[in-house]
Scaffold this motif. Structure first.
Motif, mmCIF file in Angstrom:
data_model
loop_
_atom_site.group_PDB
_atom_site.id
_atom_site.type_symbol
_atom_site.label_atom_id
_atom_site.label_comp_id
_atom_site.label_asym_id
_atom_site.label_seq_id
_atom_site.Cartn_x
_atom_site.Cartn_y
_atom_site.Cartn_z
ATOM 1 N N SER A 87 76.294 -50.344 -101.698
ATOM 2 C CA SER A 87 76.277 -51.791 -101.516
ATOM 3 C C SER A 87 75.366 -52.203 -100.370
ATOM 4 O O SER A 87 74.625 -53.184 -100.471
ATOM 5 N N VAL A 88 75.404 -51.441 -99.283
ATOM 6 C CA VAL A 88 74.608 -51.787 -98.100
ATOM 7 C C VAL A 88 73.120 -51.640 -98.371
ATOM 8 O O VAL A 88 72.313 -52.501 -98.002
ATOM 9 N N VAL A 89 72.729 -50.543 -99.035
ATOM 10 C CA VAL A 89 71.299 -50.257 -99.184
ATOM 11 C C VAL A 89 70.697 -50.897 -100.428
ATOM 12 O O VAL A 89 69.474 -50.987 -100.546
ATOM 13 N N ARG A 90 71.548 -51.360 -101.361
ATOM 14 C CA ARG A 90 71.034 -51.853 -102.649
ATOM 15 C C ARG A 90 70.017 -52.973 -102.468
ATOM 16 O O ARG A 90 68.949 -52.974 -103.090
ATOM 17 N N ASP A 91 70.360 -53.934 -101.635
ATOM 18 C CA ASP A 91 69.508 -55.105 -101.476
ATOM 19 C C ASP A 91 68.581 -55.023 -100.265
ATOM 20 O O ASP A 91 67.797 -55.944 -100.032
ATOM 21 N N ALA B 102 68.650 -47.483 -92.954
ATOM 22 C CA ALA B 102 69.417 -48.722 -93.069
ATOM 23 C C ALA B 102 70.905 -48.448 -92.901
ATOM 24 O O ALA B 102 71.614 -49.199 -92.207
ATOM 25 N N TYR B 103 71.395 -47.357 -93.509
ATOM 26 C CA TYR B 103 72.828 -47.097 -93.408
ATOM 27 C C TYR B 103 73.195 -46.543 -92.039
ATOM 28 O O TYR B 103 74.284 -46.828 -91.525
ATOM 29 N N ASP B 104 72.301 -45.767 -91.450
ATOM 30 C CA ASP B 104 72.556 -45.285 -90.096
ATOM 31 C C ASP B 104 72.648 -46.463 -89.129
ATOM 32 O O ASP B 104 73.550 -46.515 -88.285
ATOM 33 N N ASP B 105 71.731 -47.422 -89.269
ATOM 34 C CA ASP B 105 71.788 -48.625 -88.429
ATOM 35 C C ASP B 105 73.080 -49.400 -88.700
ATOM 36 O O ASP B 105 73.711 -49.925 -87.766
ATOM 37 N N TYR B 106 73.462 -49.463 -89.953
ATOM 38 C CA TYR B 106 74.680 -50.177 -90.325
ATOM 39 C C TYR B 106 75.901 -49.536 -89.674
ATOM 40 O O TYR B 106 76.766 -50.226 -89.120
ATOM 41 N N LEU B 107 75.984 -48.191 -89.719
ATOM 42 C CA LEU B 107 77.131 -47.502 -89.137
ATOM 43 C C LEU B 107 77.168 -47.654 -87.620
ATOM 44 O O LEU B 107 78.245 -47.833 -87.040
ATOM 45 N N ARG B 108 76.008 -47.580 -86.972
ATOM 46 C CA ARG B 108 75.967 -47.734 -85.529
ATOM 47 C C ARG B 108 76.417 -49.139 -85.136
ATOM 48 O O ARG B 108 77.160 -49.326 -84.170
ATOM 49 N N GLU B 109 75.959 -50.135 -85.893
ATOM 50 C CA GLU B 109 76.366 -51.513 -85.624
ATOM 51 C C GLU B 109 77.853 -51.693 -85.907
ATOM 52 O O GLU B 109 78.569 -52.361 -85.142
ATOM 53 N N LEU B 110 78.322 -51.109 -87.013
ATOM 54 C CA LEU B 110 79.736 -51.206 -87.363
ATOM 55 C C LEU B 110 80.604 -50.609 -86.263
ATOM 56 O O LEU B 110 81.608 -51.198 -85.849
ATOM 57 N N ARG B 111 80.203 -49.432 -85.775
ATOM 58 C CA ARG B 111 80.990 -48.765 -84.734
ATOM 59 C C ARG B 111 80.980 -49.546 -83.434
ATOM 60 O O ARG B 111 82.013 -49.672 -82.750
ATOM 61 N N ASP C 145 76.142 -35.454 -82.509
ATOM 62 C CA ASP C 145 77.109 -36.461 -82.913
ATOM 63 C C ASP C 145 76.736 -37.074 -84.265
ATOM 64 O O ASP C 145 77.197 -38.155 -84.620
ATOM 65 N N ALA C 146 75.906 -36.345 -85.033
ATOM 66 C CA ALA C 146 75.585 -36.783 -86.388
ATOM 67 C C ALA C 146 76.780 -36.539 -87.299
ATOM 68 O O ALA C 146 77.681 -35.763 -86.984
ATOM 69 N N GLN C 147 76.769 -37.194 -88.459
ATOM 70 C CA GLN C 147 77.870 -37.046 -89.400
ATOM 71 C C GLN C 147 78.008 -35.614 -89.916
ATOM 72 O O GLN C 147 79.076 -35.204 -90.338
ATOM 73 N N ASP C 148 76.907 -34.854 -89.884
ATOM 74 C CA ASP C 148 76.946 -33.478 -90.390
ATOM 75 C C ASP C 148 77.100 -32.443 -89.273
ATOM 76 O O ASP C 148 76.865 -31.261 -89.483
ATOM 77 N N ALA C 149 77.507 -32.874 -88.085
ATOM 78 C CA ALA C 149 77.596 -31.951 -86.948
ATOM 79 C C ALA C 149 78.528 -30.781 -87.233
ATOM 80 O O ALA C 149 78.220 -29.624 -86.923
ATOM 81 N N LEU C 150 79.680 -31.071 -87.839
ATOM 82 C CA LEU C 150 80.666 -30.017 -88.075
ATOM 83 C C LEU C 150 80.259 -29.101 -89.222
ATOM 84 O O LEU C 150 80.932 -28.111 -89.495
#
Length: 462
Positions: free
Chosen positions: A162-166, A423-432, A236-241
């Motif tokens: 949804s975030v990246v579609r548009d 775009a989604y990385d920026d979205y997650l950083r802003e969301l957090r 601290d990336a999502q794939d760190a673990l």
């Protein structure tokens, strides 16, 4: 037959779309099945508040235990436990925020979607669903929690879409510029990375703290620490673990700054810390593959489409297609003439049904299946598609070199993926950064990679 959460997690990642950012961690209730009736179990408590929701001690314990089981054969790769617990908690927070935002946007996951994902997980582990359920229980996790985690994975995936579609658009000029760029390189690279992020809107002190952490990670690797272990400890990336493993990526998918950094690296080499727009990155080139010539089989065909409508039922459409088939095969009527008068396909009818040359899957799965069963000039019996009933004639086939076209397609996809990731990385950083998150447990406050408390300077409003 015992399957570890790590294997189940891998299968789950394959069962869902690759763009979903949430990772496999047991959710609420996931680790409670073996503890619910334990009289010695301590009372549960809240460790974090996430907007109007909470994360419980039992959730965090179960998630940490899942990661520890995943690395049971290499426990030395894990950071100190308090660092691990903080990393896992941060991932749980981000997952919870994504689920909340998706729910706010009306994104829902049906039970049938969860059932299908579970079936995919079971099949990829060569198990039945009942065997999968037993494996989850054998590892001490509740099946209800496992289903909840899959639901959250699908929810995060749909939020991502949804975030990246548009927000992601790729022009022909961008494709041309990429292919013409002197820095463009074909082939694929297998990368791993360590990401030290700077908070959205962070100031000079945040940048300095991230740089110090990146330098510590760089020093640890130079001192002999395994790169995957360093990623688990410092990234601290999502794939760190998962050790920061990015898998194979085409060179055109790699951000230009990273492509320049790895241009002169050999497999096994590690880059210095690189400054990027969102923080610092350390890259490892694991492996690389040269590009290969792309040969595909193309087909030339023509079609007659009979559509159902408000006045034509599906059965009547089928009957008309059968009659047309008899006219073409028994009465030897001209295919092109019949297509012009009877076909309801707007793109091909005026051209006598001619579909041109196309790759097998270009017109959908139904036609792709039929075209390979026909000989040249043979006419198919009517078959049903989503659009209606089709009579198909295969005109010919050829092997075509689609290296250049595939290069363009891949370049377009790579640019789109790169934009979507950013775009989604920026979205997650802003969301957090804009969400209300309070860490209740003092032991889970911000700490560095060595387990020491970090005292952040007070933030001021600008």
């Amino acid at each position: 037959m015992k399957q570890t959460p790590a294997l189940l997690a891998l299968a789950l990642a394959m069962a869902l779309a690759p763009q979903a950012q949430a990772q496999f961690l047991p959710s609420a209730g996931a680790g409670q099945s073996s503890q619910m009736n334990d009289p010695n179990r301590p009372l549960d408590k809240i460790v974090a508040v996430v907007e109007e929701d909470v994360i419980l001690q039992s959730e965090l314990d179960a998630a940490v235990r899942s990661v520890q089981q995943q690395y049971a054969s290499n426990p030395q790769q894990l950071p100190p436990e308090n660092v691990l617990r903080r990393q896992v908690l941060e991932r749980l927070v981000l997952t919870r925020l994504q689920v909340q935002r998706a729910q706010d946007q009306g994104i829902k996951v049906a039970d049938s979607d969860i059932d299908q994902a579970i079936n995919n997980v079971a099949q990829q582990n060569k198990m039945t669903v009942d065997q999968l359920r037993a494996a989850v229980a054998q590892d001490g996790f509740s099946y209800a929690g496992f289903r909840q985690q899959i639901s959250e994975q699908i929810t995060a995936q749909r939020l991502h879409e949804s975030v990246v579609r548009d927000s992601v658009n790729v022009t022909d000029s961008e494709v041309n510029n990429l292919l013409a760029s002197p820095t463009y390189k074909a082939g694929e690279v297998h990368l791993a990375h360590i990401q030290i992020s700077v908070p959205s809107g962070g100031g000079a002190s945040d940048i300095a703290a991230a740089q110090t952490k990146a330098e510590a990670a760089e020093a640890a690797i130079k001192g002999g620490m395994d790169f995957n272990a360093a990623a688990i400890r410092y990234s601290d990336a999502q794939d760190a673990l998962e050790g920061g493993d990015l898998g194979f990526r085409r060179m055109d998918e790699v951000p230009p700054a990273f492509a320049d950094a790895i241009a002169n690296m050999k497999p096994g080499d590690v880059s210095p810390a690189l400054r990027g727009p969102t923080g610092f990155h350390i890259l490892k080139l694991v492996e690389q593959r040269a590009p290969q010539k792309q040969m595909v089989t193309e087909y030339h065909a023509r079609q007659i489409l009979i559509k159902p409508s408000e006045i034509v039922t599906m059965a009547q459409a089928e009957a008309k297609a059968d009659a047309i088939y008899q006219r073409l095969t028994a009465k030897k009527e001209d295919f092109a003439a019949v297509a012009k008068t009877d076909s309801k396909d707007e793109t091909t009818a005026n051209n006598g049904g001619d579909m041109g040359w196309f790759a097998q899957q270009a017109w959908g799965q139904a036609i792709a299946t039929q075209i390979t069963t026909l000989k040249d000039n043979e006419i198919s019996k009517p078959f049903q598609t989503d659009a209606g009933w089709i009579v198909l004639q295969r005109m010919g086939s050829r092997d075509a070199d689609r290296t250049d076209q595939m290069a363009r397609d891949q370049a377009r996809q790579a640019i789109g993926n790169r934009k979507a990731d950013q775009a989604y990385d920026d979205y997650l950083r802003e969301l957090r950064s804009t969400s209300y998150v309070e860490i209740i447990d003092p032991a889970l406050k911000d700490i560095d990679a060595n387990g020491n408390a970090v005292v952040a300077p007070p933030k001021t409003n600008s």
